[in-house]
Design a protein around this motif. Structure first.
Motif, PDB file in Angstrom:
ATOM      1  N   MET A  34     -11.084   3.149  67.252  1.00 29.35           N
ATOM      2  CA  MET A  34     -12.062   2.274  66.608  1.00 29.35           C
ATOM      3  C   MET A  34     -12.972   3.066  65.686  1.00 29.35           C
ATOM      4  O   MET A  34     -13.330   4.219  65.980  1.00 29.35           O
ATOM      5  N   GLY A  35     -13.342   2.428  64.599  1.00 31.93           N
ATOM      6  CA  GLY A  35     -14.213   3.095  63.649  1.00 31.93           C
ATOM      7  C   GLY A  35     -15.304   2.186  63.126  1.00 31.93           C
ATOM      8  O   GLY A  35     -15.209   0.961  63.232  1.00 31.93           O
ATOM      9  N   TRP A  36     -16.339   2.804  62.615  1.00 30.75           N
ATOM     10  CA  TRP A  36     -17.377   2.121  61.844  1.00 30.75           C
ATOM     11  C   TRP A  36     -17.328   2.683  60.428  1.00 30.75           C
ATOM     12  O   TRP A  36     -17.298   3.915  60.237  1.00 30.75           O
ATOM     13  N   GLN A  53      -8.985   6.244  71.478  1.00 35.10           N
ATOM     14  CA  GLN A  53      -8.651   5.112  72.351  1.00 35.10           C
ATOM     15  C   GLN A  53      -9.357   5.204  73.708  1.00 35.10           C
ATOM     16  O   GLN A  53      -9.846   4.198  74.224  1.00 35.10           O
ATOM     17  N   SER A  54      -9.445   6.376  74.263  1.00 34.14           N
ATOM     18  CA  SER A  54     -10.074   6.549  75.579  1.00 34.14           C
ATOM     19  C   SER A  54     -11.584   6.690  75.500  1.00 34.14           C
ATOM     20  O   SER A  54     -12.271   6.595  76.520  1.00 34.14           O
ATOM     21  N   GLY A  55     -12.085   6.961  74.312  1.00 35.66           N
ATOM     22  CA  GLY A  55     -13.511   7.224  74.143  1.00 35.66           C
ATOM     23  C   GLY A  55     -13.871   8.690  74.286  1.00 35.66           C
ATOM     24  O   GLY A  55     -15.035   9.063  74.134  1.00 35.66           O
ATOM     25  N   GLY A  56     -12.886   9.519  74.535  1.00 39.12           N
ATOM     26  CA  GLY A  56     -13.177  10.915  74.809  1.00 39.12           C
ATOM     27  C   GLY A  56     -13.407  11.789  73.596  1.00 39.12           C
ATOM     28  O   GLY A  56     -13.974  12.880  73.716  1.00 39.12           O
ATOM     29  N   VAL A  57     -12.978  11.318  72.432  1.00 36.50           N
ATOM     30  CA  VAL A  57     -13.127  12.107  71.207  1.00 36.50           C
ATOM     31  C   VAL A  57     -13.818  11.249  70.161  1.00 36.50           C
ATOM     32  O   VAL A  57     -13.464  10.089  69.974  1.00 36.50           O
ATOM     33  N   ILE A  70     -21.340   6.993  68.330  1.00 35.34           N
ATOM     34  CA  ILE A  70     -20.357   5.940  68.560  1.00 35.34           C
ATOM     35  C   ILE A  70     -19.886   6.024  70.006  1.00 35.34           C
ATOM     36  O   ILE A  70     -19.738   7.125  70.567  1.00 35.34           O
ATOM     37  N   SER A  71     -19.669   4.856  70.604  1.00 33.71           N
ATOM     38  CA  SER A  71     -19.156   4.813  71.969  1.00 33.71           C
ATOM     39  C   SER A  71     -18.370   3.520  72.139  1.00 33.71           C
ATOM     40  O   SER A  71     -18.443   2.618  71.293  1.00 33.71           O
ATOM     41  N   VAL A  79     -17.242  -1.880  71.123  1.00 34.95           N
ATOM     42  CA  VAL A  79     -17.574  -0.572  70.577  1.00 34.95           C
ATOM     43  C   VAL A  79     -18.989  -0.643  69.994  1.00 34.95           C
ATOM     44  O   VAL A  79     -19.406  -1.699  69.501  1.00 34.95           O
ATOM     45  N   PHE A  80     -19.717   0.452  70.099  1.00 32.59           N
ATOM     46  CA  PHE A  80     -21.122   0.496  69.707  1.00 32.59           C
ATOM     47  C   PHE A  80     -21.360   1.596  68.676  1.00 32.59           C
ATOM     48  O   PHE A  80     -20.629   2.587  68.619  1.00 32.59           O
ATOM     49  N   LEU A  81     -22.404   1.388  67.897  1.00 35.26           N
ATOM     50  CA  LEU A  81     -22.892   2.449  67.023  1.00 35.26           C
ATOM     51  C   LEU A  81     -24.408   2.493  67.166  1.00 35.26           C
ATOM     52  O   LEU A  81     -25.102   1.595  66.691  1.00 35.26           O
TER      53      LEU A  81
END
Length: 124
Positions: A34-36, A53-57, A70-71, A79-81
């Motif tokens: 996911m991106g902003w 995808q996992s949120g780890g990077v 970003i998370s 997904v958040f910014l």
């Protein structure tokens, strides 16, 4: 396929904070990076931040490093910014986007699905 809806934009003074959210519907949210991305008036769209995808990077453009975070919450398909220390030059329409292909995070053309955008305006 995934549908994306952003929220949380608004008007804020320089130095303030906003938190953008992007709710995803559809199947297999955790498959998508996911991106902003953002587009300011009269300018081309630009990459802001992305998360694996996992949120780890996570990845950030240089101008927001140390200010934006970003998370994602895969259990809630969101997904958040988090944007802190906002500057007038951060003013833009912010888009949430999902990426399926293994292409670069940094190019808007790499993203397959887009939300409708949310306006962020930072006054000086």
């Amino acid at each position: 396929q995934v549908q994306l809806v952003e929220s949380g934009g608004g008007l804020v003074q320089a130095g303030g904070s906003l938190r953008l959210s992007c709710a995803a519907s559809g199947r297999d949210f955790s498959r998508y990076a996911m991106g902003w991305l953002r587009q300011a008036p009269g300018k081309e769209g630009e990459f802001v931040a992305a998360v694996s995808q996992s949120g780890g990077v996570t990845y950030y453009t240089d101008s927001v490093k140390g200010r934006f975070t970003i998370s994602r919450d895969n259990a809630k398909n969101t997904v958040f910014l988090q944007m802190n220390s906002l500057k007038p030059e951060d003013t833009a329409v912010y888009y949430c986007a999902a990426k399926v292909r293994g292409s670069s995070y940094y190019y808007p053309s790499s993203y397959d699905y887009w939300g409708q955008g949310t306006q962020v305006t930072v006054s000086s």
